[in-house]
Design an enzyme around this catalytic site. Sequence first.
Site, short mmCIF file in Angstrom:
data_model
loop_
_atom_site.label_atom_id
_atom_site.label_comp_id
_atom_site.label_asym_id
_atom_site.label_seq_id
_atom_site.Cartn_x
_atom_site.Cartn_y
_atom_site.Cartn_z
N PHE A 78 35.23 47.97 36.09
CA PHE A 78 35.53 48.14 34.66
C PHE A 78 35.47 46.81 33.91
O PHE A 78 35.49 46.79 32.68
CB PHE A 78 36.90 48.79 34.49
N ASP A 117 39.41 54.68 47.50
CA ASP A 117 39.00 55.20 46.19
C ASP A 117 37.51 55.55 46.14
O ASP A 117 37.08 56.35 45.31
CB ASP A 117 39.34 54.20 45.08
N SER A 131 48.35 46.43 39.59
CA SER A 131 47.22 46.21 40.50
C SER A 131 46.66 44.80 40.38
O SER A 131 46.15 44.23 41.34
CB SER A 131 46.10 47.21 40.21
N ARG A 187 41.44 43.35 46.71
CA ARG A 187 42.66 44.07 46.98
C ARG A 187 43.26 43.83 48.38
O ARG A 187 44.48 43.75 48.51
CB ARG A 187 42.39 45.57 46.82
N ARG A 244 44.20 38.99 44.96
CA ARG A 244 44.70 39.34 43.62
C ARG A 244 46.08 38.73 43.38
O ARG A 244 46.41 38.37 42.26
CB ARG A 244 44.73 40.85 43.43
N GLU A 262 38.53 49.42 27.99
CA GLU A 262 38.05 48.11 28.43
C GLU A 262 37.11 47.46 27.41
O GLU A 262 37.11 46.23 27.26
CB GLU A 262 37.36 48.22 29.79
N HIS A 292 39.79 44.18 42.99
CA HIS A 292 39.25 45.38 43.64
C HIS A 292 37.72 45.37 43.66
O HIS A 292 37.08 46.40 43.46
CB HIS A 292 39.78 46.64 42.97
#
Lengths: 317, 281
Positions: free
Chosen positions: A86, A120, A40, A170, A13, A61, A112
């Site tokens: 998303f 998560d 993020s 990530r 990322r 989104e 991610h």
Amino acid sequence: MKVYENTGNKDTRSGFGAGLTQLGKTNEKVVALCADLTGSLKMNEFAANHPDRFFQVGIAEANMMGIAAGLTIGGKIPFTGTFANFSTGRVYDQIRQSIAYSDKNVKICASHSGLTLGEDGATHQILEDIGLMKMLPGMTVINTCDFNQTKAATLAIADYHGPVYLRFGRPKVANFTPENGDFQIGKAVHLQEGTDVTIVATGHLVWEALEAAKELNEKGISADVINIHTIKPLDEKAIIDSVKKTGCIVTAEEHNFLGGLGESVARTLAQHHPAPQEFVATQDTFGESGTPAQLLEKYGLNAANIVSKAQAVVKRK
Amino acid sequence: MADTQQLKDLVSQVRRDIVRQVHAVNSGHPGGSLGCAEFLVTLYNDIMDHDPSFNMDGVNEDVFYLSNGHISPVIYSVLARAGYFPVKELATFRKLNSRLQGHPTTHEGLPGIRIASGSLGQGMSVAIGTALAKKLNGDDKTVFTLHGDGELQEGQIWEAAMYAGSNAVDNMICTIDVNGQQIDGSTDQVLALGDLRNKFEAFGWDVVTVEKGNDIDAIKTGMKEAISLSRKRKPVCILLHTEMGNGVDFMMGSHKWHGVAPNDEQLADALSQNPETLGDY
């Protein structure tokens, strides 16, 4: 065997963030949108440098995808940023109608992805996104393997006209591809020459494939290793040429075996050069909480499993 | 700019185009199309500064998005009559290998269409994007949209409404076709929309109500008021009260003609109520 040096673990990322920062300085048409995940996605620097070209859309989104489509009408090149889940499943119809079917020059940039976002858990660990995106006519699908390649891909997709899904992640992983390297959309990268088995990997599994090749070499199995960063359009020739030489293949990806790279490879081989194939991928399951390393081990997305699949597939020749 | 009689003549022809297109393929959506004929004829011929030679980017011209894409017969007729493509092409509506798909799309390269629509609720977001691009480009033209009232049941509309209100997207005028009807019945029966003026105002919009949404002079007055409210740090919404099926008596006042084509007899009846003014395709 070629030796690849890890110049230091970095997250993919951050490669995206570095690429976007550079694009901000070099391409006035580039604009960026984010749905409340600027840190993020590593988009902070672009946002700070170009507040007029950065759009914080909030946790919305679907609206972000529509705004991105609309920004192209006026000549902008929008980069959207949010998590892979998303960026795809949540907004599939918006991407389908307003971007893909409408042929809009939107770059959907997704962090991610896969299991390696870790703790998560499954709500955020999408393992179906490559499949969702590659089924859309006209959509280019890219999954990069390290910091340098992600930065290079970010720069390259700005110069390509058409909708693109750019998938990264990530965790901090080995950084081994050339700094400021050339990135050709749809062109496989041949990493190791081998004669007994082809290993085709994408994303975080590319480094694992290189590690596996070393171990296989010690066991007397010579592996041809290919980095497929572009899953669509797929470099079919590179895969077929390799399998003509080795006679079998292992595909490796941080994705469900349904809909992923492995399935695209299987289709290609079924049509052009049938050969035994084994899949390193999740087996039609959701993920769960855990550290990235624990998850990769539990779900078999690592060098050890690539080795065992390679040993199995050479016996099927 | 056109006078009211010229616009009325054009509306009559557009109504003929709508019912003839739908009748020819025994499919399509005549009710909402007829209800918005006066609005779209006025918008394209009296309000918008637009170029029928058509450039996708629409820089330095007003841009319109049809968010409720199922009323494609009316936008196709209005675009063809404005010179975007040959009027005779209306005969290809919904047929194989046509640029006039069931719902509007860029996919076959039809001039005048800049985004696909059909799956509801997406046009306001797209309009915001283009409005933002216009601001970045120093382009002082306006983005217009049309939405069905039933379409407001889609959540994305309210994501977009919140964004536009919070970010002062004030070069955008969104019109809601308030005809009170949707496929399964009245909007009140299906999912009541509540007080739309209060809803949009609560999201930070200025709201103009046009009670007589099938009256060209009332539309002109409402549009001019909306334009005068634009560029004042708020997006603008027009609540356009229309009659579904307007101009064809047996189609008016009911949701039943939302997506049903007239038969031969009904077509003749509809055409007898709307004189041919500019020549049928």
